[in-house]
Every structure is written in structure tokens, then in C-alpha cells.
Design an enzyme around this catalytic site. Structure first.
Site, PDB file in Angstrom:
ATOM      1  N   SER A 131       0.842  -1.201   0.000  1.00 28.03           N
ATOM      2  CA  SER A 131       0.000   0.000   0.000  1.00 28.03           C
ATOM      3  C   SER A 131       0.878   1.252   0.000  1.00 28.03           C
ATOM      4  O   SER A 131       0.379   2.347  -0.244  1.00 28.03           O
ATOM      5  CB  SER A 131      -0.929   0.003   1.220  1.00 28.03           C
ATOM      6  OG  SER A 131      -0.194  -0.234   2.402  1.00 28.03           O
ATOM      7  N   GLU A 174      -9.363  -9.576   3.187  1.00 31.63           N
ATOM      8  CA  GLU A 174      -9.668  -8.170   2.885  1.00 31.63           C
ATOM      9  C   GLU A 174     -11.020  -8.060   2.180  1.00 31.63           C
ATOM     10  O   GLU A 174     -11.281  -8.756   1.189  1.00 31.63           O
ATOM     11  CB  GLU A 174      -8.561  -7.564   1.999  1.00 31.63           C
ATOM     12  CG  GLU A 174      -8.848  -6.106   1.625  1.00 31.63           C
ATOM     13  CD  GLU A 174      -7.649  -5.338   1.094  1.00 31.63           C
ATOM     14  OE1 GLU A 174      -6.539  -5.909   1.008  1.00 31.63           O
ATOM     15  OE2 GLU A 174      -7.844  -4.150   0.776  1.00 31.63           O
ATOM     16  N   GLU A 180      -0.373 -12.460  -2.222  1.00 29.20           N
ATOM     17  CA  GLU A 180      -1.810 -12.484  -2.523  1.00 29.20           C
ATOM     18  C   GLU A 180      -2.215 -13.714  -3.320  1.00 29.20           C
ATOM     19  O   GLU A 180      -1.469 -14.178  -4.195  1.00 29.20           O
ATOM     20  CB  GLU A 180      -2.186 -11.213  -3.308  1.00 29.20           C
ATOM     21  CG  GLU A 180      -1.920  -9.947  -2.509  1.00 29.20           C
ATOM     22  CD  GLU A 180      -2.320  -8.678  -3.256  1.00 29.20           C
ATOM     23  OE1 GLU A 180      -2.912  -8.761  -4.356  1.00 29.20           O
ATOM     24  OE2 GLU A 180      -2.043  -7.591  -2.711  1.00 29.20           O
ATOM     25  N   ASP A 201       5.196  -7.310   2.564  1.00 25.38           N
ATOM     26  CA  ASP A 201       4.481  -7.735   1.356  1.00 25.38           C
ATOM     27  C   ASP A 201       5.452  -8.106   0.251  1.00 25.38           C
ATOM     28  O   ASP A 201       6.457  -7.414   0.036  1.00 25.38           O
ATOM     29  CB  ASP A 201       3.619  -6.574   0.833  1.00 25.38           C
ATOM     30  CG  ASP A 201       2.173  -6.699   1.266  1.00 25.38           C
ATOM     31  OD1 ASP A 201       1.756  -7.816   1.645  1.00 25.38           O
ATOM     32  OD2 ASP A 201       1.473  -5.672   1.227  1.00 25.38           O
TER      33      ASP A 201
HETATM   34  O1  KIV Z   1      -0.511  -3.416   1.479  1.00 20.95           O
HETATM   35  C1  KIV Z   1      -1.231  -3.349   2.466  1.00 20.95           C
HETATM   36  O2  KIV Z   1      -1.220  -2.378   3.234  1.00 20.95           O
HETATM   37  C2  KIV Z   1      -2.142  -4.457   2.728  1.00 20.95           C
HETATM   38  C3  KIV Z   1      -3.282  -4.163   3.651  1.00 20.95           C
HETATM   39  C4  KIV Z   1      -4.366  -3.478   2.914  1.00 20.95           C
HETATM   40  C5  KIV Z   1      -3.759  -5.373   4.335  1.00 20.95           C
HETATM   41  O3  KIV Z   1      -1.988  -5.506   2.191  1.00 20.95           O
END
Ligand code: KIV
Length: 270
Positions: free
Chosen positions: A43, A179, A112, A81
Site C-alpha cells: 500500500s 480483505e 496475494e 508484502d
Molecule cells: O498493502 C497493504 O497495506 C495491505 C493491507 C491493505 C492489508 O496488504
């Protein structure tokens, strides 16, 4: 904060508090406020880089911000991530990129999707990398999903998310992040799988909650080059700064609200 401490908490029924973080100052502040897991989320493409989505975030961005967060939070569990393109093509590349994130300070990686991604989760877990699976609305597939839409509303879609959650849990993932799915579906998934769930727009019955830091502070107003007045805040967001007098107090209020199960309320759920 270790994975086994987090697992002890969730098996005792205590809600886990996760928050996104991209730098050392906020990492330190969040740790002091009682946040147990920091997510270096892709994000950051939106909230830091001003982009419309997460699609242009790279491994270099992710490792840079993971290092910054790790420098500020010495006692918090850090999840990073895996950005688009860093894990889908082959498992060896996924492993190499996951190791890069771990060497940058992450304790776990998140990526994901279910289905074919179950094999990738297994591959990483067998090689000692803890994994969090991200299901439901998966922002890296925003173009395929046709925009920011709740997932799991139809029988078929709910069954698919449930099957993916079961498969990921059996593969040994440590957490399943859900989500933007109906609260009832998230509740059923949480009761059906071994892995604890972390929800964002997934109702109060998940094992824990996550929010984007800038959303929690009410300071994210959308894409940098677009008019803020057109920005529609997602239903699952609550501005915790509004009723407090400092950023630290706002994060503490978020922690308290998750722990006491007062957040998310019905108005934040689908
Ligand atoms: O990238 C992020 O901040 C996320 C959240 C929305 C869970 O994956």
C-alpha cells in the site's frame, strides 16, 4: 514479539493488532502504542508514492522500507508484502525474493491469492520462511477484479475464498489475511481453519485486525494528483485521531478498540 507468542495469544482468544508501517519513526511509535504486528504493505505505492494502486511497487521499495521499519521496531513482529511480479512466476524466484525481505528485517512475508499460490506457500514454508496468505480482495489483481469491490458475495466466490483459506492453512501458513469480505464469511473461515485470520473490512470475528496507518489517522485522501474532495473513504476505515490529541494516542485507541472488540463495528463491516 515472536510467532509463538502471537499464536499463544490467538489460541487464548486475544485479538491481534496489526498496522501498516513504512518508516522507523512510526514503527517506534506503533510499538510503544502496543501494536503487535507491523505490516510493511505494498500500500506504500498509494500512501507514500501517490500512485493509484500497488502495481508499480518493486522489491527495492519493499526492502528499503522493511529495513527502515526494522530499525525502529526492535520488539514487534514484522510482515513484509511481496510486490507484484516477485512471487508468481516460479517458486525459486519467490524464495529468493522472500529471503531478501527476511534479510531486510521482516519475520514473515505476505503474498496475494490462493489456488496455484498454495504451492508457493508450501515451497517457502518448507524452506523456513513463515507466510501470511492474503485472500478476498487482492489489490494486485485490481484490474482483473474490476476495481475495489467486496469479494465473497456470491455463493461461488465465497466457496472459492473458503477453499483457498483451507488449502493455505493446510499448507502451513501462519496467518490468513482477509480483505473486504462479508463478516459472516470471515467468521466461518476463522472458525474452520487452524491459521489465525487478520481482517480488514472482514468484520469483528477475525483473530486480529489490520488498518493502513494513514487511514487510521484520517490523513489519506486518495491519489496525490486527484482532488481530495472526490475521495471516498472505504467503509472499513475509522479515523482514530479525531477523538484523541496525538498520533500516539490515536494508535493506542486503535489497539484498545481491537482488543476490546469494539472495532470494527457493524458500520465498518460488510
Ligand atoms: O498493502 C497493504 O497495506 C495491505 C493491507 C491493505 C492489508 O496488504
Amino acid at each position: 514479539m515472536t510467532l509463538s507468542e502471537l499464536q499463544l495469544k490467538t489460541s487464548a482468544g486475544e485479538k491481534i493488532v496489526m498496522l501498516t508501517c513504512y518508516d522507523s519513526t512510526f514503527a517506534k511509535l506503533s510499538e510503544a502504542a502496543g501494536v503487535e504486528m507491523l505490516l510493511v504493505g505494498d500500500s506504500l505505492g498509494m500512501v507514500l508514492q501517490g500512485a493509484e494502486n500497488t502495481l508499480n511497487v518493486s522489491m527495492h521499495h519493499m526492502t528499503y522500507h522493511t529495513k527502515n521499519v526494522a530499525a525502529g521496531a526492535l520488539n514487534t513482529f514484522i510482515v513484509a508484502d511481496m510486490p507484484l511480479g516477485s512471487y508468481e512466476h516460479d517458486n525459486e524466484a519467490a524464495y529468493k525474493n522472500a529471503v531478501w525481505l527476511i534479510k531486510s528485517g521482516a519475520h514473515m512475508v505476505k503474498f496475494e491469492g490462493g489456488g496455484v499460490r498454495v504451492g508457493t506457500a508450501k515451497y517457502l514454508i518448507e524452506r523456513g520462511i513463515p507466510v501470511c496468505a492474503h485472500l478476498g480482495f487482492t489489490p494486485q489483481s485490481v484490474n482483473q477484479l474490476g476495481g475495489y469491490k467486496i469479494q465473497g458475495k456470491t455463493d461461488e466466490s465465497a466457496k472459492k475464498i473458503m477453499a483457498d483459506a483451507i488449502a493455505m492453512s493446510k499448507a502451513g501458513v501462519s496467518f490468513v489475511l482477509l480483505e473486504m469480505v462479508p463478516a459472516a464469511l470471515a467468521k466461518t473461515i476463522t472458525a474452520s481453519i487452524k491459521a489465525p485470520t487478520i481482517g480488514i473490512g472482514a468484520g469483528v470475528d477475525c483473530s486480529g485486525q489490520v488498518l493502513v496507518l494513514q487511514d487510521l489517522l484520517g490523513i489519506y485522501t486518495g491519489v496525490a494528483n486527484k482532488n481530495a474532495s472526490n475521495f471516498k473513504c472505504p467503509r472499513f476505515v475509522r479515523n482514530f485521531l479525531k477523538d484523541t490529541n496525538s498520533i500516539q494516542a490515536a494508535v493506542e485507541a486503535y489497539v484498545a478498540a481491537v482488543k476490546s472488540k469494539t472495532f470494527p463495528a457493524l458500520e465498518h463491516s460488510y
